[in-house]
Scaffold this motif. Sequence first.
Motif, PDB file in Angstrom:
ATOM      1  N   UNK A 114      -6.255  -1.695  36.453  1.00  0.00           N
ATOM      2  CA  UNK A 114      -6.264  -1.077  35.121  1.00  0.00           C
ATOM      3  C   UNK A 114      -7.157  -1.863  34.176  1.00  0.00           C
ATOM      4  N   UNK A 115      -7.910  -1.156  33.349  1.00  0.00           N
ATOM      5  CA  UNK A 115      -8.593  -1.795  32.222  1.00  0.00           C
ATOM      6  C   UNK A 115      -7.534  -2.302  31.253  1.00  0.00           C
ATOM      7  N   UNK A 116      -7.816  -3.343  30.451  1.00  0.00           N
ATOM      8  CA  UNK A 116      -6.787  -3.919  29.567  1.00  0.00           C
ATOM      9  C   UNK A 116      -6.072  -2.904  28.683  1.00  0.00           C
ATOM     10  N   UNK A 117      -6.803  -1.960  28.095  1.00  0.00           N
ATOM     11  CA  UNK A 117      -6.153  -0.994  27.203  1.00  0.00           C
ATOM     12  C   UNK A 117      -5.213  -0.085  27.982  1.00  0.00           C
ATOM     13  N   UNK A 118      -5.543   0.211  29.242  1.00  0.00           N
ATOM     14  CA  UNK A 118      -4.671   1.029  30.096  1.00  0.00           C
ATOM     15  C   UNK A 118      -3.512   0.199  30.611  1.00  0.00           C
ATOM     16  N   UNK A 119      -3.768  -1.059  30.954  1.00  0.00           N
ATOM     17  CA  UNK A 119      -2.710  -1.949  31.438  1.00  0.00           C
ATOM     18  C   UNK A 119      -1.599  -2.104  30.402  1.00  0.00           C
ATOM     19  N   UNK A 120      -1.981  -2.177  29.131  1.00  0.00           N
ATOM     20  CA  UNK A 120      -0.990  -2.291  28.070  1.00  0.00           C
ATOM     21  C   UNK A 120      -0.134  -1.024  27.985  1.00  0.00           C
ATOM     22  N   UNK A 121      -0.764   0.121  28.105  1.00  0.00           N
ATOM     23  CA  UNK A 121      -0.035   1.392  28.089  1.00  0.00           C
ATOM     24  C   UNK A 121       0.927   1.470  29.274  1.00  0.00           C
ATOM     25  N   UNK A 122       0.468   1.105  30.458  1.00  0.00           N
ATOM     26  CA  UNK A 122       1.316   1.133  31.647  1.00  0.00           C
ATOM     27  C   UNK A 122       2.514   0.194  31.478  1.00  0.00           C
ATOM     28  N   UNK A 123       2.261  -0.981  30.968  1.00  0.00           N
ATOM     29  CA  UNK A 123       3.334  -1.956  30.753  1.00  0.00           C
ATOM     30  C   UNK A 123       4.409  -1.396  29.831  1.00  0.00           C
ATOM     31  N   UNK A 124       4.012  -0.732  28.778  1.00  0.00           N
ATOM     32  CA  UNK A 124       4.974  -0.177  27.819  1.00  0.00           C
ATOM     33  C   UNK A 124       5.750   0.996  28.423  1.00  0.00           C
TER      34      UNK A 124
END
Length: 495
Positions: free
Chosen positions: A153-163
């Motif tokens: 995941x790109x960082x902005x997507x990784x943050x969304x996935x984490x949430x």
Amino acid sequence: MEQSDMTLGERSRQDVIVIGSGAGGSSLAYQLSQHGLRVLVIERGDFLVPDERNSSDAVGKYLYHIVKSGSDASCFVGGETKFYGAALYRMRESDFTAVEHENGVSPAWPINYSELEPYYERAEQLYHVHGATGGDASEPRRAAPFPHPPIEHAPIVAELVKRIEKAGIPVSAIPRGLDYGPKGKCVLCSTCDGHYCQIDAKMDAEIAALRPAIATGKVQLMTNTNCVRVLTTSDGSRATGILVQRFGREQEIRADAVAICAGIRGSASLLRRSRTQRHPEGLGNTTGCLGRYLGGHSAGMIFPLTGWKRVPQVHTKTFAINAYYHGAPGWRYPCGVIQISGQMPFWEEAPRLMRPLAYLVGTHALMCFYMTEALPTRKTGFAFEGDEIAGYTPPLHNLKTFNKLHDLAVRAFRRAGYPVVARRRMPRVWHEVGTTRFGEDPATSVVDVNCQVHGIEGLFVVDASVLPSAGAVNTALTIIALALRAGDHISRRLR
């Protein structure tokens, strides 16, 4: 000599003629070449050619820009896969059985998942699929793991996935066909989904299957060539070749077998205009099934807003929510999937007055879509007048389920802390299937379980049009797997 420059007069009799170079045609040609058969691929379009680029230029060329210039998106070597998002899912095991939906039943397939599983594995290897099974309860049984690990995941997507995962909703990797890795061409750019990859890093039908097939020396490609009709014996019982037109000149090409891989409209239309006195309504249309039983996906878009800053130009198509594939709390019917898409400048296609708002949303949100099954019936599909398609009836939408999945998607992103732009709209039909579907009963199908047209020896259809239903996941890998299976069958028959 370039394959596309060879003249009609240079064509000797072939073992198999394949009409169309999309996911079905190119994959079939590849499999036939592995058995040593001589194959001629007919393509009505030509190659997509990359622009002259600087290192800072966009890798991908947006589909809308190509279509706006007057080109048909399916009329290229590689077909529509030149622009697909390379999401290569196996259909779920339940998709091969009869499944009840709110507005009817999705039909059972004439084969089961186990019969196609080995070909799914081969297809994943051929198309370099990256994926993982975690977070997806709907993932079917597999004899081997994915050939490659999932795309990060790109960082902005990784943050969304984490949430999302913190909110208690399982998230899974989208299986992707990309030439990515230590020696791969893919740079994980933002211009992938809906774009033509100008560095050949997306494993489309041309790159993954057709080029290796041609490299065997067994496969030839004829571009800018239109197949006028399929030729049969006088009694209509066997295919003998095709009539083609190229640069205003017509010629017959003979073969031991003919495989039509021209897509939903193209395959049905070619069978129709190949009609004879023995087959007055079209080849394979003795029971009126040709053009019928059109299915697909009901799709909608939503936009989780990421903040005041513009979304960076990164590769985003890496995660999905498949937790509702077989249903949801308080809902007895299958729902479908929620997927993030790649970045696409969709605002360029918006009406002029809406363009500024669409641009604002598109540059400050991650674009996602939700997708449920649209059902085939005897009435859905095309109506013919003479040799032309004169009418279209879309597949049957399950609107309550579609709206339920919309609400589930919005709730998932809001629980993760993201505001969502999510207009309620009528669904769009994506990933159409059917019109020459396969089955055991000629009364309800056009081709048999081996994709051979009922009653016509040596004539096959191998593309999306043979699928009896679409399930709710992307259909490309299933088309590829069926093509590999058909390739084995045709090879056994000819030898």
